[in-house]
Design an enzyme around this catalytic site. Structure first.
Site, short mmCIF file in Angstrom:
data_model
loop_
_atom_site.label_atom_id
_atom_site.label_comp_id
_atom_site.label_asym_id
_atom_site.label_seq_id
_atom_site.Cartn_x
_atom_site.Cartn_y
_atom_site.Cartn_z
N GLY A 163 1.00 -6.51 3.60
CA GLY A 163 2.38 -6.78 3.23
C GLY A 163 3.34 -5.74 3.78
O GLY A 163 4.33 -6.06 4.42
N GLU A 168 -2.89 3.14 -5.70
CA GLU A 168 -2.58 1.70 -5.68
C GLU A 168 -2.51 1.10 -7.07
O GLU A 168 -1.60 0.33 -7.38
CB GLU A 168 -3.58 0.95 -4.79
CG GLU A 168 -3.48 1.33 -3.30
CD GLU A 168 -2.09 1.21 -2.70
OE1 GLU A 168 -1.24 0.54 -3.32
OE2 GLU A 168 -1.84 1.79 -1.63
N MET A 213 3.89 -1.00 4.32
CA MET A 213 3.27 0.32 4.33
C MET A 213 4.31 1.38 3.99
O MET A 213 5.39 1.41 4.56
CB MET A 213 2.64 0.55 5.72
CG MET A 213 2.03 1.92 5.89
SD MET A 213 0.63 2.17 4.74
CE MET A 213 0.75 3.93 4.48
N GLU A 214 3.89 2.29 3.10
CA GLU A 214 4.82 3.24 2.48
C GLU A 214 5.03 4.53 3.26
O GLU A 214 5.31 5.57 2.66
CB GLU A 214 4.28 3.58 1.09
CG GLU A 214 2.99 4.43 1.05
CD GLU A 214 1.69 3.62 0.90
OE1 GLU A 214 1.69 2.42 1.28
OE2 GLU A 214 0.70 4.19 0.43
N GLU A 244 6.49 -0.32 -2.35
CA GLU A 244 6.46 0.68 -1.28
C GLU A 244 7.38 1.85 -1.63
O GLU A 244 7.04 3.01 -1.40
CB GLU A 244 6.86 0.07 0.06
CG GLU A 244 6.05 -1.15 0.49
CD GLU A 244 4.54 -0.98 0.42
OE1 GLU A 244 4.05 0.15 0.56
OE2 GLU A 244 3.84 -2.00 0.19
N HIS A 272 5.79 4.17 -4.13
CA HIS A 272 4.76 5.04 -3.54
C HIS A 272 5.30 6.41 -3.16
O HIS A 272 4.54 7.36 -3.01
CB HIS A 272 4.19 4.39 -2.28
CG HIS A 272 2.95 3.56 -2.50
ND1 HIS A 272 1.89 3.98 -3.28
CD2 HIS A 272 2.59 2.35 -1.99
CE1 HIS A 272 0.95 3.04 -3.25
NE2 HIS A 272 1.35 2.05 -2.48
N1 B3K Z 1 -0.78 1.30 1.31
C1 B3K Z 1 -0.69 0.13 2.12
C2 B3K Z 1 -2.03 -0.35 2.54
C3 B3K Z 1 -2.28 -0.32 3.98
C4 B3K Z 1 -3.73 -0.54 4.31
C5 B3K Z 1 -3.95 -1.20 5.60
N2 B3K Z 1 -5.34 -1.44 5.90
C6 B3K Z 1 0.06 -0.97 1.44
C7 B3K Z 1 0.38 -0.73 0.02
O1 B3K Z 1 -0.46 -0.81 -0.84
O2 B3K Z 1 1.49 -0.40 -0.28
ZN ZN Z 2 0.38 0.23 -2.34
#
Ligand code: B3K
Ligand code: ZN
Length: 877
Positions: free
Chosen positions: A264, A323, A266-267, A301, A304
């Site tokens: 979806g 997460e 990435m932070e 995001e 995070h």
């Molecule tokens: N931290 C990212 C995860 C990306 C992992 C890609 N293999 C997305 C999220 O949880 O916000």
């Molecule tokens: Zn996340």
């Protein structure tokens, strides 16, 4: 498959070298990007001087290595496919390396890659090693300075984390920008974007009065889809200050929309990168559900920044630390700004279908796994959704006030550090004085616990004894399970439909309380009761368990109308519908006519005709349990029985309540201008549920309503709901032209074409599979784009169960073909797509054998680590 060795949590060792400073220089080119890295390396006090420095690196062409300006000769280092080893290094020094990479041929979408010509990165969890040689692990944190050099015409915008500190035109062709991020961070939070982008800009003033520049970068044609996400971002920033006391810490916050993206979003610190499907929205192209999803992901995001970035994970086994907590935070946010009961209903529905299925299949793993072959396989519903449920249980056990104190303590104590799940739990134990030792088992034990409840009323003693027992079934590699600490929120509902006062051991507990289980069996005695009440258990779904509580249909219907807990009212309705559907399934097996009983019809009628205080909840209550949820409840899964029972029930309800649904449809129509506000969303949802029941009858006047709604073209939610009814009708006379018109109108917009694909391949009629094969050849489809794959293939295998599980095995064959192709192109997506093939345990022998056969065919290929890990687990099952 080269060397698929598992990595174990118990083998964790502290890093031998830290990187104080990281200076990167990218000279961008599609085929040959040069990356120069200057790293200030410092040996850890506990590391012996003879310890070599080992850096991770994948798919890198090494050009040069130097220490403190002195180029090394080949004898001074070893470079292999996965690492660069320097044998004798000083205590503290500058290491300079130069490598070459090829972003244009990076189809795995990890590291630096290209999407529509734009350069972008995805480094979590281990993508940074595809950019340069580096200790690519989250407990190595460094200050980054990044210079990006690119073509002035094709790449006018050059972005990285932090603040721009320098920029200049180099010559006619090229320019550069240098970015500096003042916050030390692990490499997985690094980001770079370069492209021909436009921005929407805004500002946010933090609680302490600082001004933050907000930018949302997109391709020009998408600028008209950025307003909603920008507002969602501002709402999130304010909410995190008010609810969790967390303020943003940089002068700018940027979001970039990218078309080719595995997840979806990435932070990355200060520079979030989003799948375009998770950020772009406007009423003409986007359905209500997506507006809400986008709001949740933008918030996730952003949140995070504290739960993940300021305080990060020591190692990837701790993934749920960031997460689970962040999903819980985004759930709470969405629930505060929308209908809280519906948010809970949606989250639980996802958990009980998809996560429970994971927990009972061959890839079951604990919220904190203890080993893995490929960590990208562990970005799962168990880590995310069950991880969030575990944090929610802490809130349930501690209450909000103490939970918030624990959260404050965690952020204060560990700011700037890479920590473990234990550190989080210790903070919660410290502020509450509770012993959470047994609670930690939630992180270690896989599988869904089952709680069985029975109650007995004693009229002479005027008391009710509630017995609760728990058991967690074995999962692969974990045969013995211990009892968990389980909070069971509950109340007792009296004959008048009101909650009764709860009195235990003479002590008054109010009308709703949380019973805490820590053993295999418990007995709770409630006193002072004049008549047998109906227990309402697991209110708000207070723990991620399967509850077995034998209530009669009468009691379920009673709770459905009277329970003071909105979630349990909905759940009672689902149980009631499920028991009717199970009767129909039995009739289907016995070759008897599928006749729907009056109780279900009467309860539905009452729901429709009585005034509703929450339309969003009502819409959910009118929906029958999904096929996937029904399947999850069965010891032996018969897809055809489930499908035909559910279809028959939908049709029968449509027939029996045709006038009521027609009136409901009329009542909820509105000419108000579109808004994604939850009250309007609820109204549309209710109207479109009614349309679904009406069209299930196949009556021409119902389909005419759908056609009129389609032609009216008011907003995508209504258009798509109408299109679905037309395209899923047995008679294709209206559906075919509507599908064609929609496809022509939206051919220029990939995110709408995804909806077009999904609508067609979820068609329940037997031609769906052929439709999938046909659409795979459509010019709007590309197997290299994860969104297209999810829309076309993912929808078919996950939402068209009756066709995916065709008895001739063609559905399985199709999926295996796709997985084999994706295995070469994008292993992460391949390993996700293969999962439905691994869930054969409860199917009939014919399908089981066909699915295993396809898995074996996949195993015959040269497999990526990710696909290998999943397929091995499935075949060992
Ligand atoms: N931290 C990212 C995860 C990306 C992992 C890609 N293999 C997305 C999220 O949880 O916000
Ligand atoms: Zn996340």
């Amino acid at each position: 498959m080269s060397d698929p060795r598992a990595i174990y949590l118990k083998d964790y060792q502290v890093p031998t070298y830290q990187i104080e400073q990281t200076e990167l220089r990218f000279d961008l080119s599609s085929e040959a990007t040069r990356v120069r890295a200057r790293l200030c390396v410092q040996r850890d006090d506990t590391t012996s001087v003879s310890e070599p420095l080992v850096l991770d690196g994948e798919a890198l062409t090494l050009i040069s290595v130097a220490i403190d300006g002195r180029p090394l000769d080949a004898a001074e280092y070893d470079a292999d496919e996965h690492s660069l080893t320097l044998h004798a290094v000083p205590d503290r020094f500058w290491l300079e390396t130069e490598v070459e990479i090829a972003p244009a041929s990076n189809t795995a979408l990890e590291g630096l890659y290209q999407s529509n010509g734009m350069f972008c990165t995805q480094c979590e969890p281990e993508g940074f090693r595809r950019i340069t040689f580096y200790p690519d692990r989250p407990d190595v944190m460094s200050r980054f300075t990044t210079t990006v050099i690119g073509d002035r015409t094709t790449l006018p915008v050059l972005l990285s984390n932090g603040n721009p500190i320098d920029q200049c035109v180099i010559d006619d062709a090229r320019h550069y920008v240098t970015w500096e991020d003042p916050h030390p961070k692990p490499a997985y939070l690094f980001a770079l974007v370069a492209g021909n982008l436009e921005k929407r800009e805004d500002h946010f003033t933090t609680a302490s009065g600082r001004d933050v520049l907000l930018q949302l970068w997109v391709e020009t044609q998408n600028l008209n889809k950025t307003e909603f996400a920008m507002n969602a971002l501002k709402r999130s920033m304010r909410w995190d200050e008010e609810r969790f006391g967390r303020e943003y810490d940089l002068d700018r916050f940027m979001i970039v929309a990218v078309d080719d993206f595995n997840m979806g979003a990435m932070e990355n610190k200060g520079l979030n990168i989003f799948n375009s499907s998770a950020v772009l929205a406007n009423p003409e192209t986007t359905v209500d559900m997506m507006f809400q999803r986008i709001e949740g992901i933008v918030a996730h995001e952003y949140f995070h920044n504290w739960s993940g970035n300021r305080v990060t994970c020591r190692d990837w086994f701790q993934l749920a630390l960031k997460e689970g907590f962040t999903v819980f935070r985004d759930q709470l946010f969405s629930s505060d700004v929308n209908s809280a009961p519906v948010k809970r209903i949606e989250d639980v529905a996802l958990l009980r279908t998809a996560q429970f299925a994971e927990d009972s299949g061959p890839t079951a793993h604990p919220v904190r796994p203890d080993h893995f072959i490929e960590i990208t396989n562990f970005y799962t519903l168990t880590v995310y959704e069950k991880g969030a449920e575990v944090v929610r249980m802490l809130r349930n056990l501690l209450g909000w006030e103490q939970f918030r104190q624990g959260s404050d303590l965690y952020f204060d104590r560990f700011d700037g550090q890479a920590v473990r799940v234990e550190d989080f739990i210790d903070c919660m134990a410290e502020v509450s004085g509770q012993d959470l030792t047994r609670f930690m088992l939630w992180y270690a034990q896989a599988g869904t616990p089952e709680v069985t409840a029975t109650s007995a009323y004693d009229a002479d003693a005027r008391c009710l004894t509630l017995s609760l027992s728990q058991r967690t079934p074995p999962t692969p590699g974990q045969t013995e399970k211990e009892p968990l600490q389980i909070p069971v929120a509950m109340g007792l509902v009296g004959a008048d439909g009101k909650d009764l006062p709860l009195i235990m051991n003479g002590e008054s507990l109010g009308t709703s309380t949380v019973l805490v289980m820590t053993d295999a069996e418990h007995r709770f005695v409630f006193e002072n009761l004049d008549a047998a009440p109906v227990p309402s258990l697991l209110r708000g779904f207070s723990a991620p368990v399967k509850l077995h509580h034998a209530l009669s249909d009468e009691q379920l219907a009673f709770l459905m109308r009277h329970d003071s807990d909105g979630f349990n009212r909905w759940d009672a309705g689902q149980q009631l519908a499920l028991s009717e559907l199970e009767r129909l399934m039995a009739a289907w097996h016995a070759d008897e006519p599928l006749v729907v009983g009056d109780r279900l019809i009467d309860t539905m009628r009452a729901l429709i005709t009585e005034p509703a205080d929450d339309k969003a909840v009502l819409a959910e209550m009118l929906r029958l349990p999904s096929e996937a949820f029904i399947a999850e409840q069965q010891a032996e899964v018969h897809i055809d029985a489930i499908h035909h029972a559910r279809r028959a029930a939908t049709r029968a309800l449509g027939e029996a309540l045709y006038d009521e649904f027609a009136a409901l449809y009329d009542r909820e129509r509105s000419d108000a201008p579109y808004s994604p506000h939850f009250e309007q969303i609820a109204q549309r949802s209710l109207k479109n549920v009614a349309l679904g029941y009406l069209c299930a009858t196949g009556r021409p006047d119902a389909l005419a309503l759908a056609q009129a709604q389609f032609d009216d073209n008011a907003n995508m939610t209504d258009v798509r709901a109408a299109l679905t009814q037309l395209a899923h009708a047995d008679d294709t006379a209206l559906g075919e032209p509507a599908v064609r018109a929609f496809g022509e109108r939206w051919a220029h917009d990939p995110l709408v074409m995804d909806q077009w694909f999904a609508t067609q391949v979820s068609r329940p009629q037997p031609d769906a599979l052929e439709r999938v094969r046909f659409l795979m050849g459509h010019e709007a489809f590309s197997i290299k784009n994860p969104n297209r794959v999810r829309a076309l293939i993912g929808t078919f295998v996950n939402q068209n169960l009756v066709n995916f599980h065709r008895e001739d095995g063609q559905g399985y064959r199709l999926l295996a073909d796709v997985v084999i192709e994706l295995n070469r192109l994008n292993p992460d997506i391949a390993a996700r797509m293969v999962l439905p093939l691994t869930r054969f345990r409860r199917l009939d022998p014919v399908r089981r054998a066909a699915m295993r056969g396809e898995l074996e065919r996949i195993r015959g290929e040269s497999l990526s680590r990710s696909v290998f890990e999943v397929v091995e687990k499935a075949l060992a099952d």
